[in-house]
Design a protein around this motif. Structure first.
Motif, mmCIF file in Angstrom:
data_model
loop_
_atom_site.group_PDB
_atom_site.id
_atom_site.type_symbol
_atom_site.label_atom_id
_atom_site.label_comp_id
_atom_site.label_asym_id
_atom_site.label_seq_id
_atom_site.Cartn_x
_atom_site.Cartn_y
_atom_site.Cartn_z
ATOM 1 N N TYR A 346 3.424 4.277 -5.430
ATOM 2 C CA TYR A 346 2.478 3.835 -4.408
ATOM 3 C C TYR A 346 2.961 2.519 -3.832
ATOM 4 O O TYR A 346 3.449 1.645 -4.563
ATOM 5 N N PHE A 347 2.829 2.365 -2.512
ATOM 6 C CA PHE A 347 3.200 1.108 -1.870
ATOM 7 C C PHE A 347 2.189 0.792 -0.783
ATOM 8 O O PHE A 347 1.825 1.660 0.011
ATOM 9 N N GLU A 348 1.735 -0.464 -0.784
ATOM 10 C CA GLU A 348 0.809 -0.914 0.248
ATOM 11 C C GLU A 348 1.475 -2.016 1.068
ATOM 12 O O GLU A 348 1.843 -3.063 0.531
ATOM 13 N N GLN A 349 1.635 -1.775 2.340
ATOM 14 C CA GLN A 349 2.274 -2.747 3.223
ATOM 15 C C GLN A 349 1.301 -3.874 3.551
ATOM 16 O O GLN A 349 0.222 -3.635 4.088
ATOM 17 N N GLU A 350 1.689 -5.092 3.240
ATOM 18 C CA GLU A 350 0.831 -6.242 3.522
ATOM 19 C C GLU A 350 0.606 -6.368 5.030
ATOM 20 O O GLU A 350 1.559 -6.429 5.814
ATOM 21 N N GLY A 351 -0.655 -6.365 5.419
ATOM 22 C CA GLY A 351 -0.988 -6.481 6.833
ATOM 23 C C GLY A 351 -0.728 -5.225 7.651
ATOM 24 O O GLY A 351 -0.897 -5.235 8.875
ATOM 25 N N GLY A 352 -0.336 -4.162 6.992
ATOM 26 C CA GLY A 352 0.000 -2.937 7.701
ATOM 27 C C GLY A 352 -1.230 -2.200 8.209
ATOM 28 O O GLY A 352 -2.266 -2.166 7.551
ATOM 29 N N VAL A 353 -1.094 -1.603 9.386
ATOM 30 C CA VAL A 353 -2.166 -0.790 9.945
ATOM 31 C C VAL A 353 -1.873 0.677 9.643
ATOM 32 O O VAL A 353 -0.901 1.017 8.963
ATOM 33 N N HIS A 354 -2.710 1.544 10.160
ATOM 34 C CA HIS A 354 -2.529 2.979 9.957
ATOM 35 C C HIS A 354 -1.172 3.425 10.500
ATOM 36 O O HIS A 354 -0.826 3.140 11.647
ATOM 37 N N ASN A 355 -0.377 4.095 9.635
ATOM 38 C CA ASN A 355 0.953 4.582 10.049
ATOM 39 C C ASN A 355 1.801 3.474 10.650
ATOM 40 O O ASN A 355 2.528 3.679 11.636
#
Length: 389
Positions: A346-355
């Motif tokens: 699992y990876f969560e992009q900091e500040g990332g929006v949808h897609n």
């Protein structure tokens, strides 16, 4: 847990239902489109002072604001009319990039669009997003072409095909997963692709579709099964997967997950849009209660994916830290996937929006800036999947 609920008849399709907009709505749609430059300009002017935009390039600010406005302002039918069909989007993209237009018509209405040369020794099958309502978008194709070219630099010749499935209201669940299973059957039996050399990838609704395919492989939904028992894919990747169509978590509570409120102002898609589209898709299910584990996987039983290692070698789920679907992706991974698969990431992009990675390619030819940490992760994950196949 196994499902005894199956479908045996091929999906019913009605192409006449696509992009149906009355003439008054068409006129109003044109008015709304003419307002978009004003909205975009306002966002650009305010970008240094608002959290959602201050860390983005001006190109991304303009592109993200444009997408958010369109999905907020236009209805599903209006967006279909504005965007066109997946065939037209893909064909236009291929011509612009001087690549062949390779479209395979499949049984029961699905299609495969080949990105670049047709290769079948190692391949990705990409399930596009769009809430099961909207066609494939050019910038998503550009993203996967970028991945393909980066793999070529490493000596990996990988074929990429886009799964074009029938959209709502032309077809309802389970048409989309039926057609995707037919596509996989075609690749395995006709094109002689080895399942161990195929990675299934998808974003948003396409991520939901990837989860549906895995569910069907674990709990056959079609009689007779379309994908043979014992099939094991090389990998499955879900970007910003639409795994909660109602906005709630896995518990019986009807309370929305926090990110639907926390990220409503920062995301490229609003909570209202996501929930409206979810209601549209769920309303088309023939057997809502029995179909729910497939269609809304966050509400599947806790042991639904227990046999996951038997049908896919490795799994990757990613979300953006500033997207409405963030918490749904977290819950889905932590409660449904991780307990059953040792090779799940699992990876969560900091500040990332949808897609988020896709939107770089809406306004540029590659990843933009240091904030884009997810694109290299995707490339790394795909590469590792093919290194020993």
């Amino acid at each position: 847990m196994s499902s005894t609920h199956t479908y045996s008849k091929k999906p019913v399709l009605d192409e006449h239902k696509y992009a149906v907009v009355s003439w008054p709505r068409a006129v109003w749609m044109k008015v709304k489109l003419k307002l978009s430059p004003i909205v975009i300009l306002k966002e650009v002017v305010l970008s240094p002072f608002v959290a959602r935009s201050k860390d983005k390039s001006l190109k991304r600010v303009r592109g993200d604001a444009s997408f958010r406005y369109l999905t907020d302002a236009l209805s599903g039918a209006e967006l279909q009319r504005f965007m066109g069909t997946s065939v037209s989007v893909y064909s236009t993209w291929a011509r612009q990039h001087n690549l062949p237009i390779l479209i395979e018509e499949l049984e029961d209405g699905g299609k495969l669009f080949w990105v670049g040369p047709k290769r079948t020794e190692k391949m990705l099958l990409y399930c596009h997003g769009g809430a099961y309502i909207f066609p494939c978008q050019e910038f998503t194709i550009s993203f996967w072409r970028y991945i393909q070219l980066e793999l070529e630099k490493q000596g990996m010749d990988v074929g990429i095909a886009i799964m074009s499935y029938s959209l709502v209201p032309v077809a309802q669940f389970p048409a989309q997963v039926w057609q995707t299973c037919r596509a996989l059957e075609h690749l395995f039996s006709v094109e002689k692709v080895k399942p161990s050399n195929l990675q299934l990838v998808g974003d948003s609704a396409g991520g939901n579709l990837v989860s549906q395919v895995l569910s069907v492989m674990l709990h056959p939904l079609f009689s007779p099964p379309i994908i043979p028992s014992g099939t094991k894919l090389r990998g499955a990747y879900m970007m910003s997967p639409w795994v909660s169509l109602t906005g709630v978590g896995s518990s019986p509570s009807v309370k929305k997950l926090p990110s639907f409120e926390e990220c409503n102002d920062s995301d490229v898609i609003s909570t209202d849009s996501i929930l409206t589209w979810g209601q549209t898709v769920l309303a088309g299910a023939a057997s809502p209660t029995l179909d729910m584990p497939y269609l809304d996987p966050i509400r599947a039983p806790s042991d639904w994916y227990q046999g996951l290692p038997n049908v896919v070698e490795r799994v990757f789920v990613s979300t953006g830290g500033a997207e409405c679907l963030r918490d749904a992706g977290r819950v889905f991974f932590d409660e449904k996937i991780k307990p059953w698969h040792e090779k799940a990431e699992y990876f969560e992009q900091e500040g990332g929006v949808h897609n988020d990675p896709f939107f770089d390619f809406q306004v540029a030819d590659g990843p933009i800036g240091e904030r884009q940490t997810l694109t290299p992760k995707i490339l790394e994950w795909v590469t590792r999947g093919f290194e020993f196949s």
